[in-house]
Design an enzyme around this catalytic site. Sequence first.
Site, PDB file in Angstrom:
ATOM      1  N   ASP A 100       0.833  -1.214   0.000  1.00  0.00           N
ATOM      2  CA  ASP A 100       0.000   0.000   0.000  1.00  0.00           C
ATOM      3  C   ASP A 100       0.871   1.268   0.000  1.00  0.00           C
ATOM      4  O   ASP A 100       0.388   2.351  -0.335  1.00  0.00           O
ATOM      5  CB  ASP A 100      -0.909   0.001   1.230  1.00  0.00           C
ATOM      6  CG  ASP A 100      -0.152  -0.201   2.536  1.00  0.00           C
ATOM      7  OD1 ASP A 100       0.917  -0.861   2.535  1.00  0.00           O
ATOM      8  OD2 ASP A 100      -0.615   0.298   3.582  1.00  0.00           O
ATOM      9  N   TYR A 123      11.225   3.207   0.568  1.00  0.00           N
ATOM     10  CA  TYR A 123      10.659   1.845   0.560  1.00  0.00           C
ATOM     11  C   TYR A 123       9.566   1.747  -0.504  1.00  0.00           C
ATOM     12  O   TYR A 123       9.557   0.808  -1.321  1.00  0.00           O
ATOM     13  CB  TYR A 123      10.104   1.515   1.950  1.00  0.00           C
ATOM     14  CG  TYR A 123       9.236   0.271   1.985  1.00  0.00           C
ATOM     15  CD1 TYR A 123       9.808  -0.995   1.934  1.00  0.00           C
ATOM     16  CD2 TYR A 123       7.852   0.368   2.065  1.00  0.00           C
ATOM     17  CE1 TYR A 123       9.008  -2.136   1.962  1.00  0.00           C
ATOM     18  CE2 TYR A 123       7.054  -0.756   2.093  1.00  0.00           C
ATOM     19  CZ  TYR A 123       7.630  -2.013   2.038  1.00  0.00           C
ATOM     20  OH  TYR A 123       6.840  -3.130   2.055  1.00  0.00           O
TER      21      TYR A 123
HETATM   22  N1  LIG Z   1       5.148  -6.180   6.736  1.00  0.00           N
HETATM   23  C1  LIG Z   1       4.280  -5.297   6.285  1.00  0.00           C
HETATM   24  O1  LIG Z   1       3.698  -4.518   7.046  1.00  0.00           O
HETATM   25  C2  LIG Z   1       3.972  -5.227   4.813  1.00  0.00           C
HETATM   26  C3  LIG Z   1       3.031  -4.289   4.356  1.00  0.00           C
HETATM   27  C4  LIG Z   1       2.722  -4.247   2.994  1.00  0.00           C
HETATM   28  C5  LIG Z   1       3.331  -5.137   2.111  1.00  0.00           C
HETATM   29  N2  LIG Z   1       4.260  -5.998   2.585  1.00  0.00           N
HETATM   30  C6  LIG Z   1       4.899  -6.898   1.631  1.00  0.00           C
HETATM   31  O2  LIG Z   1       4.497  -8.228   1.925  1.00  0.00           O
HETATM   32  C7  LIG Z   1       5.550  -9.121   1.560  1.00  0.00           C
HETATM   33  C8  LIG Z   1       5.858 -10.043   2.724  1.00  0.00           C
HETATM   34  O3  LIG Z   1       6.275  -9.239   3.813  1.00  0.00           O
HETATM   35  P1  LIG Z   1       6.553  -9.858   5.246  1.00  0.00           P
HETATM   36  O4  LIG Z   1       5.891  -8.983   6.234  1.00  0.00           O
HETATM   37  O5  LIG Z   1       6.275 -11.323   5.244  1.00  0.00           O
HETATM   38  O6  LIG Z   1       8.127  -9.587   5.316  1.00  0.00           O
HETATM   39  P2  LIG Z   1       9.163 -10.066   6.437  1.00  0.00           P
HETATM   40  O7  LIG Z   1       8.449 -10.762   7.518  1.00  0.00           O
HETATM   41  O8  LIG Z   1      10.028  -8.899   6.710  1.00  0.00           O
HETATM   42  O9  LIG Z   1       9.988 -11.160   5.643  1.00  0.00           O
HETATM   43  C9  LIG Z   1      10.813 -10.835   4.578  1.00  0.00           C
HETATM   44  C10 LIG Z   1      11.803 -11.957   4.454  1.00  0.00           C
HETATM   45  O10 LIG Z   1      12.644 -11.674   3.326  1.00  0.00           O
HETATM   46  C11 LIG Z   1      13.951 -12.055   3.696  1.00  0.00           C
HETATM   47  N3  LIG Z   1      14.927 -11.396   2.858  1.00  0.00           N
HETATM   48  C12 LIG Z   1      15.358 -10.109   2.920  1.00  0.00           C
HETATM   49  N4  LIG Z   1      16.299  -9.895   1.997  1.00  0.00           N
HETATM   50  C13 LIG Z   1      16.465 -11.061   1.326  1.00  0.00           C
HETATM   51  C14 LIG Z   1      17.297 -11.465   0.263  1.00  0.00           C
HETATM   52  N5  LIG Z   1      18.164 -10.629  -0.299  1.00  0.00           N
HETATM   53  N6  LIG Z   1      17.201 -12.751  -0.181  1.00  0.00           N
HETATM   54  C15 LIG Z   1      16.335 -13.612   0.389  1.00  0.00           C
HETATM   55  N7  LIG Z   1      15.535 -13.292   1.410  1.00  0.00           N
HETATM   56  C16 LIG Z   1      15.591 -12.019   1.875  1.00  0.00           C
HETATM   57  C17 LIG Z   1      14.065 -11.643   5.148  1.00  0.00           C
HETATM   58  O11 LIG Z   1      15.124 -12.284   5.776  1.00  0.00           O
HETATM   59  P3  LIG Z   1      15.920 -11.536   6.987  1.00  0.00           P
HETATM   60  O12 LIG Z   1      15.031 -11.630   8.186  1.00  0.00           O
HETATM   61  O13 LIG Z   1      17.186 -12.333   7.055  1.00  0.00           O
HETATM   62  O14 LIG Z   1      16.124 -10.107   6.547  1.00  0.00           O
HETATM   63  C18 LIG Z   1      12.718 -12.074   5.694  1.00  0.00           C
HETATM   64  O15 LIG Z   1      12.743 -13.417   6.122  1.00  0.00           O
HETATM   65  C19 LIG Z   1       6.716  -8.238   1.122  1.00  0.00           C
HETATM   66  O16 LIG Z   1       6.708  -8.109  -0.269  1.00  0.00           O
HETATM   67  C20 LIG Z   1       6.415  -6.902   1.751  1.00  0.00           C
HETATM   68  O17 LIG Z   1       6.995  -5.823   1.058  1.00  0.00           O
HETATM   69  C21 LIG Z   1       4.565  -6.093   3.915  1.00  0.00           C
END
Ligand SMILES: NC(=O)c1ccc[n+]([C@@H]2O[C@H](COP(=O)([O-])OP(=O)(O)OC[C@H]3O[C@@H](n4cnc5c(N)ncnc54)[C@H](OP(=O)(O)O)[C@@H]3O)[C@@H](O)[C@H]2O)c1
Length: 281
Positions: A100, A123
């Site tokens: 979003d 971001y």
């Molecule tokens: N969280 C939110 O509030 C939010 C809101 C809107 C959209 N989104 C989107 O939803 C999706 C899922 O988000 P999430 O909340 O599940 O994210 P998350 O919990 O932060 O998980 C992201 C994962 O990606 C891994 N990662 C980071 N860099 C990497 C790399 N170079 N190669 C491989 N893995 C890597 C991280 O590992 P490390 O822990 O080692 O860094 C982490 O395990 C993402 O596309 C995010 O942008 C999230």
Amino acid sequence: MRALVVGSHGQLGRALCGLLGERCAWAGDRADLDARDAAAVEQRVHQVAPDVVFNATAYNAVDAAEREPGEAMAVNAVAVRHLARACRETGALLVHVSTDYVFDGQQDRPYVEDDPARPLNVYGVSKRAGELMAMATDVEQLIVRTSGVIGVGGSADKGGSFVERVLARARRGEPLRVVDDQVFSPTYAPDLAAALLQLVDLGARGLLHVTNEGHCSWHELACHALAVAGVDARVTAIRTAELTLAARRPAYSVLSNARARGLGLAPLRPWDKAVADMLGR
Ligand SMILES: NC(=O)c1ccc[n+]([C@@H]2O[C@H](COP(=O)([O-])OP(=O)(O)OC[C@H]3O[C@@H](n4cnc5c(N)ncnc54)[C@H](OP(=O)(O)O)[C@@H]3O)[C@@H](O)[C@H]2O)c1
């Protein structure tokens, strides 16, 4: 379905792996497959030969991204290009997740997919660039924007999901000050994961919005989580301007789920019910 999950230890990655079960041919996190490494991505996707690649990776540190835009772009944009190219070469569907935060928050009605993206922070720019990287690659693709993802685990950098951090602080007796002027739809990672699988089964393609139903502020979310968990703590509502954050954030980033609904996706349950489920209530 024969799936490959990149970023499997994050909130969404864990939920996807849990739901996919034996349909997951390979899953790994940064230590197993760094999505920034084009050669490693290509080699892994060719070796596994999945039907579907789920990209659950993200550089999600919204404020840190302001001082390291190169890192945010590397994970949220350039890595998407690597994955898209590998999917194109092998004929796999790329399921990519966006945010979003591509919107500026000036609207007073839920954002639809065709509303102009005007990110307020690095971001958001990097996530929008990731969308465009996928779109600019001739690959079967499903891009799903979501908001305020909550679930178990989450980025080590952040110390777990928002709900987990609020409960931990309250239990330690630390003061809680949470903004009440940013409105969005909290989205429970397992509900989002189930929706992604349903959309793949429906043959959905293109750009879609998917969130839990309803909306609230971060302050309301914190209060609800504490009430559900039975933790007695006061949460002071503050304005975003009271915080000295590096990144600007949209004041209103509720996403319309109408397009996904039109493709046959069942509505996700209301966010407050999902939080209760997350907390085992
Ligand atoms: N969280 C939110 O509030 C939010 C809101 C809107 C959209 N989104 C989107 O939803 C999706 C899922 O988000 P999430 O909340 O599940 O994210 P998350 O919990 O932060 O998980 C992201 C994962 O990606 C891994 N990662 C980071 N860099 C990497 C790399 N170079 N190669 C491989 N893995 C890597 C991280 O590992 P490390 O822990 O080692 O860094 C982490 O395990 C993402 O596309 C995010 O942008 C999230």
